[in-house]
Write an enzyme that holds these catalytic residues in place. Structure first.
Site, PDB file in Angstrom:
ATOM      1  N   GLU A  38      14.172   2.211 -25.796  1.00 23.94           N
ATOM      2  CA  GLU A  38      14.972   1.549 -26.826  1.00 23.94           C
ATOM      3  C   GLU A  38      14.630   2.034 -28.231  1.00 23.94           C
ATOM      4  O   GLU A  38      15.378   1.782 -29.180  1.00 23.94           O
ATOM      5  CB  GLU A  38      14.761   0.025 -26.752  1.00 23.94           C
ATOM      6  CG  GLU A  38      15.370  -0.642 -25.529  1.00 23.94           C
ATOM      7  CD  GLU A  38      16.882  -0.615 -25.526  1.00 23.94           C
ATOM      8  OE1 GLU A  38      17.485  -0.320 -26.582  1.00 23.94           O
ATOM      9  OE2 GLU A  38      17.483  -0.889 -24.467  1.00 23.94           O
ATOM     10  N   GLU A  47      -0.172   2.769  -7.718  1.00 23.11           N
ATOM     11  CA  GLU A  47      -0.963   2.025  -8.710  1.00 23.11           C
ATOM     12  C   GLU A  47      -2.448   1.965  -8.361  1.00 23.11           C
ATOM     13  O   GLU A  47      -3.273   1.610  -9.199  1.00 23.11           O
ATOM     14  CB  GLU A  47      -0.428   0.606  -8.861  1.00 23.11           C
ATOM     15  CG  GLU A  47      -0.665  -0.289  -7.659  1.00 23.11           C
ATOM     16  CD  GLU A  47      -0.171  -1.700  -7.914  1.00 23.11           C
ATOM     17  OE1 GLU A  47      -1.002  -2.614  -7.855  1.00 23.11           O
ATOM     18  OE2 GLU A  47       1.037  -1.887  -8.167  1.00 23.11           O
TER      19      GLU A  47
END
Length: 296
Positions: free
Chosen positions: A82, A113
């Site tokens: 963004e 992860e």
């Protein structure tokens, strides 16, 4: 180990979640969500330190790099993508990395992860330098991928920040700056896409927005570096120029054209009466701060 984490404990208000009415459950969930902002308020001093560090890194030409796994990684990526349309940054100025790569944004990559080495490798692949700042995000505060990334960043003397939702987190102990937002147990036990995810999103909003203000990407509360990539944003830019200069719609449109669709430049041209070249020089002299450019 997990039983000691606040994010993994059971919420006493929802022990009979499967028997609650829809309205009662939504009411309880809403009440729990209200706790997030208060929890973040307690961490404002640490968030402020992180913002100062990001501003300093940006001034030195460094990048803001978010890194995480699962929901945490997606939140970092969301904030990163963004920034270009909102603040006119290039795509490589604010970077989001997620365990398992970009495909993990849509579908989980099992086991990614759990690798400290993968976190290190992902930073190496983008050629991390000590001018950069790395923000590791993990609700539990114990994700190996994030720990490995922060440890590697520390090893090359890059600034590091940890964002978690448990006190005395593992990532907080590794990072230079620890932001630990404790919201209490989730309404659905261990589902950290809920309050923890909301908290992480709000913190990332603060980190990116406040740091962009700190490097001159904002005038007043206006997005003066917004990129005009569609008709809606073109109209928004015109309104921004109008608000910043108290000019008419036609004048805003005229000066945006003269400024090659650069809202910030159009504002300086209108407020100072200077030419395109002179206004551009003013902005360059003031590192992009309009307020300084118009009084120089």
């Amino acid at each position: 180990m997990l039983e000691y984490l606040t994010t993994e404990t059971r919420n006493e208000k929802t022990m009979n979640l499967d028997e609650m009415s829809i309205f009662d459950f939504l009411t309880t969930m809403n009440e729990e969500d209200e706790k997030v902002a208060s929890a973040i308020k307690k961490e404002l001093p640490s968030i402020a330190k992180a913002v100062e560090a990001i501003i300093e890194a940006k001034k030195q030409g460094g990048r803001l790099i978010y890194i995480g796994a699962g929901t945490s990684g997606r939140i970092g990526l969301l904030d990163a993508v963004e920034c270009p349309p909102t603040f006119g940054t290039s795509p490589d100025e604010v970077v989001g990395l997620i365990a398992g790569g970009e495909k993990a944004f849509i579908k989980a990559v099992e086991g990614a992860e759990d690798s400290k080495e993968l976190g290190m490798e992902d930073l190496q692949n983008i050629r991390l330098t000590k001018a950069d700042i790395v923000v590791g995000i993990a609700a539990s505060g114990r994700t190996p991928y994030v720990i490995g990334a922060l440890e590697y960043a520390n090893s090359i003397e890059a600034q590091t920040v940890a964002v978690s939702c448990n006190k005395s987190s593992d990532i907080g102990k590794v990072a230079n700056i620890a932001i630990e937002v404790v919201n209490g147990p989730e309404v659905l036990t261990g589902s950290t896409r809920l309050k923890a995810g909301t908290a992480q999103k709000l913190v990332c909003n603060m980190l990116s927005t406040a740091s962009m203000v700190g490097i001159g990407k904002v005038y007043g509360n206006l997005m003066v570096d917004v990129q005009l990539t569609n008709e809606k944003l073109v109209e928004r830019a015109k309104r921004i120029v109008m608000e910043a200069t108290s000019c008419t719609y036609d004048t805003a449109e005229e000066y945006l054209a003269k400024a090659n669709c650069n809202s910030k430049l159009a504002i300086v041209m209108i407020l100072t009466g200077l030419s395109y070249e002179e206004s551009l020089h003013r902005l360059e002299q003031t590192q992009g701060f309009i307020r300084q450019a118009i009084v120089n």
